[in-house]
Design a protein around this motif. Structure first.
Motif, PDB file in Angstrom:
ATOM      1  N   VAL A  22      43.876  34.476  36.931  1.00 46.71           N
ATOM      2  CA  VAL A  22      44.410  33.371  36.135  1.00 46.71           C
ATOM      3  C   VAL A  22      43.413  32.221  36.037  1.00 46.71           C
ATOM      4  CG1 VAL A  22      46.252  31.644  35.958  1.00 46.71           C
ATOM      5  CG2 VAL A  22      46.802  33.992  36.593  1.00 46.71           C
ATOM      6  N   ASP A  23      42.735  31.890  37.125  1.00 45.55           N
ATOM      7  CA  ASP A  23      41.774  30.781  37.093  1.00 45.55           C
ATOM      8  C   ASP A  23      40.611  31.047  36.150  1.00 45.55           C
ATOM      9  OD1 ASP A  23      43.313  29.374  38.880  1.00 45.55           O
ATOM     10  OD2 ASP A  23      42.075  29.850  40.622  1.00 45.55           O
ATOM     11  N   ASP A  24      40.366  32.312  35.800  1.00 46.48           N
ATOM     12  CA  ASP A  24      39.291  32.650  34.872  1.00 46.48           C
ATOM     13  C   ASP A  24      39.713  32.559  33.411  1.00 46.48           C
ATOM     14  OD1 ASP A  24      37.647  33.094  37.037  1.00 46.48           O
ATOM     15  OD2 ASP A  24      37.898  35.280  37.013  1.00 46.48           O
ATOM     16  N   VAL A  25      41.010  32.418  33.152  1.00 43.07           N
ATOM     17  CA  VAL A  25      41.505  32.275  31.783  1.00 43.07           C
ATOM     18  C   VAL A  25      41.279  30.830  31.360  1.00 43.07           C
ATOM     19  CG1 VAL A  25      43.536  32.368  30.287  1.00 43.07           C
ATOM     20  CG2 VAL A  25      43.237  34.084  32.109  1.00 43.07           C
ATOM     21  N   GLU A  26      40.590  30.645  30.243  1.00 44.22           N
ATOM     22  CA  GLU A  26      40.325  29.298  29.741  1.00 44.22           C
ATOM     23  C   GLU A  26      41.638  28.618  29.365  1.00 44.22           C
ATOM     24  OE1 GLU A  26      38.131  27.314  25.894  1.00 44.22           O
ATOM     25  OE2 GLU A  26      37.331  29.195  26.712  1.00 44.22           O
TER      26      GLU A  26
END
Length: 132
Positions: A22-26
């Motif tokens: 999730v943290d990698d989703v802009e």
């Protein structure tokens, strides 16, 4: 019990499985302090939402069904004219075209919105994430 965990395929996979952090989703912000991180499957979308303090998601309606699941923090949620405070573990089920909105005061809130079909206004952003 065994029917729920069957290993007999009754169809053909429509896409390969994948993992998403999730943290990698802009993040995308339509309202200041309200971050959306949509993850798209073939027919369903999970939108990871973060509310900053004193943030409002205005009352709105849409064609997609929505299930909202609070992970931590709290917010005031209005669903079809009924307002209540939702906290971790609380769930709201929102049928198509039912008015709803939320706001935080002096707290933050993290929640997940599940949409079926995928939420139209987030599709382009979610598709870009799949192409990364």
């Amino acid at each position: 019990m065994t029917e729920h965990f069957s290993t007999e395929a009754a169809g053909t996979p429509v896409a390969p499985g994948r993992y998403v952090r999730v943290d990698d989703v802009e993040a995308v912000e339509f309202v200041e302090g309200l971050e959306f991180r949509p993850v798209l499957a073939e027919n369903t979308m999970a939108n990871f939402v973060s509310f900053a303090e004193n943030t409002t998601a205005p009352m709105h309606v849409h064609a997609e069904e929505q299930i909202t699941i609070v992970l931590d923090g709290e917010f005031e949620f209005t669903l079809d004219g009924d307002t209540r405070v939702m906290r971790a573990g609380d769930v709201a089920v929102i049928p198509s075209w039912v008015p709803h909105g939320a706001r935080t005061t002096n707290t933050t809130c993290r929640e997940i919105d599940v949409f079926n079909p995928p939420r139209e206004s987030l599709l382009d952003h979610a598709r870009k994430q799949n192409d990364r």
